[in-house]
Design an enzyme around this catalytic site. Structure first.
Site, PDB file in Angstrom:
ATOM      1  N   PRO A   2       0.842  -1.215   0.000  1.00  0.00           N
ATOM      2  CG  PRO A   2      -0.677  -1.536   1.725  1.00  0.00           C
ATOM      3  CD  PRO A   2       0.619  -2.040   1.179  1.00  0.00           C
ATOM      4  CD  GLU A   3       4.158   2.860  -2.804  1.00  0.00           C
ATOM      5  OE1 GLU A   3       4.433   3.870  -2.118  1.00  0.00           O
ATOM      6  OE2 GLU A   3       5.016   2.089  -3.253  1.00  0.00           O
ATOM      7  CG  HIS A  91      -3.702 -14.073   6.616  1.00  0.00           C
ATOM      8  ND1 HIS A  91      -2.521 -14.539   7.163  1.00  0.00           N
ATOM      9  CD2 HIS A  91      -3.931 -14.845   5.526  1.00  0.00           C
ATOM     10  CE1 HIS A  91      -2.065 -15.551   6.432  1.00  0.00           C
ATOM     11  NE2 HIS A  91      -2.909 -15.747   5.431  1.00  0.00           N
TER      12      HIS A  91
END
Ligand SMILES: [Zn+2]
Length: 270
Positions: A2-3, A91
């Site tokens: 993720p940017e 997760h």
């Protein structure tokens, strides 16, 4: 990974659903993220009302009157809003429960992290030394030119240095340099003020466009099977080594700079 645009899209996606809501529970299924999830999070948060969701660099700040939860999505993290009763995936490490809905952190590789900050989050060690936001007023040509002259690094290295400006990851650095017509290897102390002005504009344009694409996928952030999209639909150079430059047709060159994939047009980028 993720940017900044993905994190900003996450912020915009979750805020309308949760701001003004009160935490009714905290479920930590696994404390072992990049740093351990702080014990006692539940004691800080239950009964508190979320006042805002902000972003600094790639950190999300969940702001409460008694403190702030800092969330970093690491390599593979995502946040979604689910019905609180939705069974957790293996997760899904953490839920902040707000009545019948929950903010759920999924992070298969567990490089993300969650922190509790009682005081001003701007002074937290993870945030205190960061450079300006790329879309904020402090990131302008004069600032970048001054920062560039103090260093003797490649232009691309300069852009990706979080002490200079935050949130310009590898993909967006490649795209910004192409748009500005600057070769990634150009030494930073040889960038002119005009180069820096074009670079600032390019960084803003590339990130703004990526956030706009994300805006069309906001629904994904509240869908139970949703995951963050990566906004790669309109890349001009990244991942296109050997292909024709979209501006001049010359074959794009692929190389590595600081061990990161770097692509540029040898004709358009000087
Ligand atoms: Zn070209």
């Amino acid at each position: 990974m993720p940017e900044l645009p993905e994190v900003e899209t996450t912020r915009r996606g979750i805020a309308p659903h949760l701001v003004g809501q009160t935490v009714t529970g905290v479920v930590v299924r696994d404390h072992r993220l990049r740093w351990p999830v702080p014990r006692g999070l539940s004691g800080h948060l239950v009964g508190q009302t979320l006042q805002g969701v902000e972003r600094r660099a790639k950190y999300l700040l969940l702001c409460f009157s008694n403190g702030t939860v800092l969330v970093h999505l690491g390599m593979s993290g995502s946040l979604r809003i689910v019905r609180a009763a939705t069974p957790a995936d293996v997760h899904d490490h953490l839920d902040l429960v707000f009545g019948n809905q929950a903010l759920r952190l999924r992070d298969p590789r567990r490089f993300g992290s969650v922190h509790w900050v009682a005081g001003d989050p701007a002074h937290h060690p993870l945030l205190a030394r960061l450079g300006p936001e790329p879309l904020g007023d402090a990131f302008d040509a004069a600032y970048l030119h001054a920062a560039a002259r103090r260093r003797r690094v490649a232009a691309k290295t300069l852009l990706m240095d979080s002490h200079v400006v935050v949130g310009v990851g590898n993909i967006y650095a490649n795209e910004s340099l192409f748009r500005a017509g600057i070769r990634p290897t150009r030494r930073s102390d040889r960038l002119t003020r005009a180069d820096c002005a074009r670079l600032v504009q390019a960084v803003r344009a590339v990130l703004t466009a990526a956030i706009a694409v994300g805006g069309t996928t906001l629904r994904d952030f509240v869908r139970e099977d949703g995951s963050p999209g990566y906004f790669v639909s309109d890349l001009k150079v990244y991942g296109r080594g050997g292909e024709a430059c979209p501006a001049c047709g010359t074959a794009l060159k692929a190389t590595r700079l600081g061990q990161r994939a770097t692509v540029y047009c040898p004709k358009c980028q000087k």
